[in-house]
Design an enzyme around this catalytic site. Structure first.
Site, PDB file in Angstrom:
ATOM      1  CD  GLU A 120    -108.923 -12.642  55.093  1.00  8.29           C
ATOM      2  OE1 GLU A 120    -109.701 -11.690  55.335  1.00  8.29           O
ATOM      3  OE2 GLU A 120    -108.209 -12.698  54.080  1.00  8.29           O
ATOM      4  CG  HIS A 143     -98.039  -8.503  53.430  1.00  8.35           C
ATOM      5  ND1 HIS A 143     -98.428  -7.196  53.602  1.00  8.35           N
ATOM      6  CD2 HIS A 143     -98.931  -9.034  52.551  1.00  8.35           C
ATOM      7  CE1 HIS A 143     -99.499  -6.945  52.855  1.00  8.35           C
ATOM      8  NE2 HIS A 143     -99.823  -8.043  52.214  1.00  8.35           N
TER       9      HIS A 143
END
Lengths: 327, 403, 325
Positions: free
Chosen positions: C60, C129
């Protein structure tokens, strides 16, 4: 003096690079004095001793090619074509500086000539250059992106992620590592098992070359090949330039305790400007020619200095402009 | 020009240092890069190189080794052959840049006197204000909105009991207080179960010269909002009702309830019939505020967009039939209110201005009619109310001055 | 009007923009052939191929910073980060480069980049998450923060985000992805800095953030059966923040509740409350109230997670409490 027909283009290029290296050297010497006199705020990381790297690489670049630089970025800026008249005021925080006084030494910008910023953060020059290379490929521009970074950056995640992406997608980029043996004040060898930076390239699947970073002709040749590869769609190259900074990491910082005087002296003997002088004097130019160049450069830098010292500070009411796009 | 040798800044925040010793002598030739002197700052002694070639000249008044001096102080010169040392004294080189972010003051005396540096963080030790108030509060708490509404309605809130949490006075408390019962005077007529009696009407005529003059002022000057005659009469009526609060009331749940605030309805003839929107708190609103509000209400009355609360809560009404060339009439009370003012047209009449001298003049005159519920008040108080209204018409300065 | 899901509406917006501007490209894990973990790019790879729908390795920091460079270099990248928890690796370069390059260069380097993906606590997604983190981006100069709660707004705001020359965080709450709603035909753009009054009311104002708008509407419906009229406001963009719409509502009702599932300290609710206090103090009949998620990471077990974020019941009760203030 005998000059062969083939020497003429070499001579011009050598003299041009000599001028560039001297411009960097004299600008940095001026900034050292100004810093010592308390005229400069914040940090100044001089490029003295490393002039051959920026000069040799940028001599291969067009104005439209992009350079992403480091905290030790004055050399990159000047070699890419920023005049001392825009760099010196910036380091003095004046409105006439290339970044309007907003950036200082570590945030020099001149996108008009492809200089996309010196930086206070180590590492992102690699990923940003990969990105601008991606854009060039996507938009079918004939444009090479160059990232300069130090040995310190080779151990940063940006190096791994950025070079991997550039290699995987064959991006038109050149990655130039200026290995001056110290990341700030930490010897590279104490934090790295494999000190051969160029050898890492093999792991990512792109070519890696080691060059003597104080031999501007050697840097120029290696960079030339890398730029050609990138421009012709063959993908990126990693060039590791072995060089040395002869002053402290940053002005005002002690240069003792982690470097031996002998080591510094050894590298001063291998001064890149003196090395080029030697080559020029061996048939391409006279001492008078070289002194004439130095005199011009000194005058240029003096004029830039006077201009900078007499320039205004930026208007405080402008500080919040450009946080967002102005349309 | 001689090169100035200064005490250098050897760290981002360094303001001063101590010259500990010279490594070259006065008169010695020096090359750039050679160690010239030593400086001690913070923790350590550092060597300082010469930045130029030249002959070292240390002026007699140069700071002696061991002295602590500010960064930028000129301590010596490097001169070229034939150059002179500048005559000026050692001192600070011009325009020494200040260090970043002053933290602890370096030279104690002057900075301490100046107080905290600009841009220093706010004192995080401050106790939040409301915590202080809760601990030592003597007065009742009131919400900002309630305070504002109290000012609008002219309610004295300091004696109210709050229904908000922890006893806070909130908007509904203020509104209820504005409608608070005042003990109704009078005897048997006021006992519960008494119905409102048949209304009676009083009529008078007022000289409208000042009224017309006042309105003309607005129309001719460039005020953004021009009040109507009805708007002006609302202010007059509100003033009069505060002078004679006995008639500012509503008949609710079997008894007359006098109100402290004056809420005036204006009769609007629409396609759907008569509609009477109410302006609340007329006594506290300016003429311009009223004019804006009535313009809005009348507009929406015609388009049928009034909200229920805008048709409710009136304590008095005004009906203006002047536009229909009616001189005087008997206005009808808008229940559950208890009184209503009717306005006729303003018409030029010949009136006697001095009976003894026999002088007459043409004056704009207007008929004022007050219908009231005799169950609420006798004729005399009603007449006094009408008289005050007439005085307000003839002398607007009365209600302009307020109470 | 046709009805679409939030995801489909956003994707339609993306497709329209990619058709009109060839410099737009998307990067992310699985957004190429596969069409994205949340179906954000289904069908686009077939139209535009791997250069414009670029599958990335799990890096990322690398691919986000790469896109910063691409934006600086003249393209218009869309980073499709999937879960904001993954994007945290890129925060360093987002704060130091993405948000600052425009300012540092005096406006000469543009940053037309959209960083989009999912936020929010969803049942049993657990600690890695369930991230929100949007206050970080409200706090730092240079970012736009966009959080639609309806399909129409998803499309209109994604298009505006892509056309913006500023870096935009386009954050999609997981729990509204399948929400269906009307989406206008034809060109549909929603401007930044314009809140929507999702439900008109007179007695109390509630501002909801993203998915909490939906719950606030449910609470408003419940309270309407008790004779209480609740006005629900959806800010739609948190930076820039349309505080005027909130102020007008508070002027009317006098009471404000803010519901934000993200943690309370330094959050969107505290910013809104402070601005209302600064500019609408005299309209407040009670202190501004906020209901936030619990101050702990998101748990796995359903019994732990039941009340981790504000429920409709909790919002209704908070409204009743506020009215009693």
């Amino acid at each position: 003096m005998a000059r062969s027909a083939g020497a003429a283009p070499d001579r011009d290029r050598m003299l041009s690079m000599y001028r560039t290296m001297l411009t960097i050297r004299r600008t940095e010497e001026l900034l050292v004095k100004l810093y010592a006199a308390g005229r400069i705020y914040g940090g100044v990381h001089t490029y003295i001793g490393e002039e051959a790297v920026a000069t040799g690489v940028c001599a291969n670049l067009r104005i439209t090619d992009l350079v992403f630089s480091t905290h030790r970025g004055h050399g990159h800026a000047l070699a890419k074509g920023m005049p001392p008249r825009e760099l010196i005021p910036e380091v003095l925080g004046k409105v006439t500086g290339c970044s309007g006084g907003r950036g200082g030494s570590m945030h020099l910008f001149k996108p008009e000539i492809g200089f996309m910023g010196s930086s206070g953060i180590v590492g992102p020059s690699i990923t940003l250059a990969a990105g601008s290379a991606y854009a060039a490929k996507l938009l079918k521009m004939d444009r090479v992106s160059v990232a300069f970074f130090g040995d310190g950056a080779t151990n940063n995640g940006s190096f791994h992620e950025g070079i991997n992406l550039a290699a995987a997608w064959e991006l038109p980029a050149v990655f130039v590592c200026e290995n001056n043996l110290y990341a700030t004040e930490v010897p590279y060898a104490t934090v790295t098992r494999n000190v051969d930076v160029a050898s890492r390239a093999q792991g990512y699947g792109l070519p890696g070359i080691s060059v003597d970073g104080n031999d501007v002709m050697g840097v120029h040749k290696a960079a030339g090949e890398a730029v050609r590869r990138a421009r012709s769609g063959e993908g990126p190259t990693l060039i590791a330039c072995n060089t040395y900074r002869t002053r402290a990491h940053s002005e005002g910082m002690r240069d003792a305790g982690y470097r031996a005087a002998e080591e510094i002296a050894h590298w001063k003997d291998r001064d890149p400007i003196k090395a080029l002088e030697g080559r020029l004097l061996a048939g391409a130019a006279t001492q008078a020619d070289l002194e004439a160049v130095d005199a011009e450069v000194k005058a240029l830098v003096e004029e830039a200095s006077a201009f900078a010292l007499s320039s205004q500070m930026p208007d405080p009411s402008t500080v919040t402009r450009y946080v967002y796009s102005e349309g | 020009m001689a090169f100035e040798v200064v005490l250098p800044r050897l760290g981002w925040n360094m303001e001063e240092g101590t010259l500990t010793g010279w490594r070259k002598k006065d008169g010695e030739t020096v090359r750039a890069g050679e160690v010239l002197f030593e400086v001690e700052s913070d923790k350590a002694v550092q060597e300082v190189e010469a930045l130029e070639n030249g002959v070292l000249r240390i002026p007699a008044d140069s700071p002696a080794p061991g002295t602590t001096i500010p960064v930028g102080t000129v301590i010596a010169y490097l001169v070229q052959p034939g150059e002179q040392v500048p005559p000026r004294k050692s001192g600070l080189a011009a325009h020494v840049a200040p260090t970043l972010a002053p933290s602890a003051p370096v030279s104690a005396a002057p900075m301490a006197a100046a107080g905290p540096p600009e841009g220093s963080a706010p004192d995080v030790q401050t106790v939040p204000r409301h915590a202080q108030e809760r601990s030592g509060r003597k007065h009742r708490a009131i919400s900002p909105r309630a305070r504002r509404v109290a000012a609008e309605l002219g309610v004295e809130w300091s004696r109210l009991r709050g229904s908000g949490s922890s006893g806070r006075i909130v908007e509904r408390d203020v509104r209820q207080a504005a409608a608070a019962e005042i003990a109704v005077e009078g005897g048997s007529r006021m006992s519960s179960g008494v119905r409102a009696s048949a209304p009676a009407t009083l009529t008078t005529e007022a000289d409208a010269s000042e009224l017309v003059r006042l309105r003309n002022h607005f129309t001719s000057s460039r005020t953004p909002v021009v009040p109507s005659y009805t708007d002006i009469m609302m202010k007059a009526a509100a003033f009069a009702l505060q002078e004679h609060p006995g008639l500012n009331a509503r008949f609710e749940q079997g008894s007359f309830v006098r109100w402290a605030t004056v809420n005036i309805g204006i009769a609007v003839d629409t396609e759907r019939g008569l509609v009477v929107p109410v302006v609340h708190g007329v006594q506290s609103k300016t003429l311009v505020e009223i004019a804006r509000e009535t313009a809005d209400l009348i507009g929406r009355a015609h388009s049928g967009l009034l909200r229920p609360e805008e048709l409710d809560g009136g304590t008095f009404s005004i009906t203006d039939l002047g536009m229909y060339e009616v001189d005087a009439f008997t206005p009808i009370i808008n229940r559950p209110e208890c009184a209503v003012l009717g306005l006729g047209r303003i018409v030029a009449r010949q009136v006697v201005v001095d009976a003894e001298a026999g002088n007459v003049a043409i004056r704009p005159m207007v008929a004022l009619s007050l219908t009231f519920d005799p169950g609420l008040a006798d004729a005399a108080p009603a007449a006094r109310l009408l008289q005050t209204i007439k005085q307000c018409v003839e002398t607007p300065y009365l209600w302009l001055a307020g109470r | 009007m046709r009805e679409m899901t939030f995801v489909d509406a956003a994707r339609e917006g993306l497709a329209e923009e990619m058709a009109r501007d060839p410099s737009i490209f998307v990067v992310g894990e699985g957004i190429g052939v596969r069409g994205g973990n949340f179906n954000t790019t289904v069908g686009l790879f077939d139209l535009y191929g791997p250069e414009r729908l670029r599958d990335t390795p799990i890096s990322e920091r690398g691919f986000t910073a790469m896109c910063i460079g691409a934006a600086a270099g003249g393209a218009r990248p869309v980073v499709d980060f999937m879960f904001i928890d993954f994007l945290t690796d890129a925060f360093g370069d987002m704060f130091n480069q993405m948000s600052k390059l425009q300012w540092m260069s005096g406006g000469r380097i543009k940053m037309p980049i959209v960083v989009r993906g999912c936020v929010g606590v969803a049942p049993s997604n657990a600690a890695h998450h369930s991230g929100n983190y949007y206050p970080f981006f409200m706090h730092v100069p240079g970012f736009r923060v966009v959080m639609p709660s309806t399909p129409a707004d998803a499309k209109g705001l994604l298009k505006t985000s892509i056309r913006s020359d500023d870096p935009v965080l386009f954050l999609e709450h997981k729990s509204v992805l399948t929400l269906k709603g009307p989406v206008p035909e034809g060109e549909h753009l929603v401007p930044f800095g314009k809140a929507s009054v999702a439900r008109e009311g007179r007695d109390v104002t509630v501002v909801g953030i993203a998915f909490m708008v939906r719950r606030a509407l449910e609470a408003a419906e419940e309270l309407s059966r008790e004779g209480i009229s609740v006005e629900v406001i959806d800010p739609r963009t948190l930076a820039p923040l349309d505080i005027d719409t909130v102020l007008a509502s508070v002027r009317k009702t006098g009471r404000l509740l803010i519901v934000d599932e993200d943690f309370a300290p330094c959050g969107a609710a505290s910013e809104i409350a402070m601005q209302v206090m600064e500019r609408g103090f005299d309209d407040l009949d009670a202190p501004v109230k906020r209901v936030n998620g619990l101050f702990c990471p998101a748990p796995y077990s359903p019994s732990l997670g039941e009340h981790i974020v504000p429920t409709t019941t909790a919002i209704s009760q908070a409204l009743r409490d506020l009215l009693a203030e």
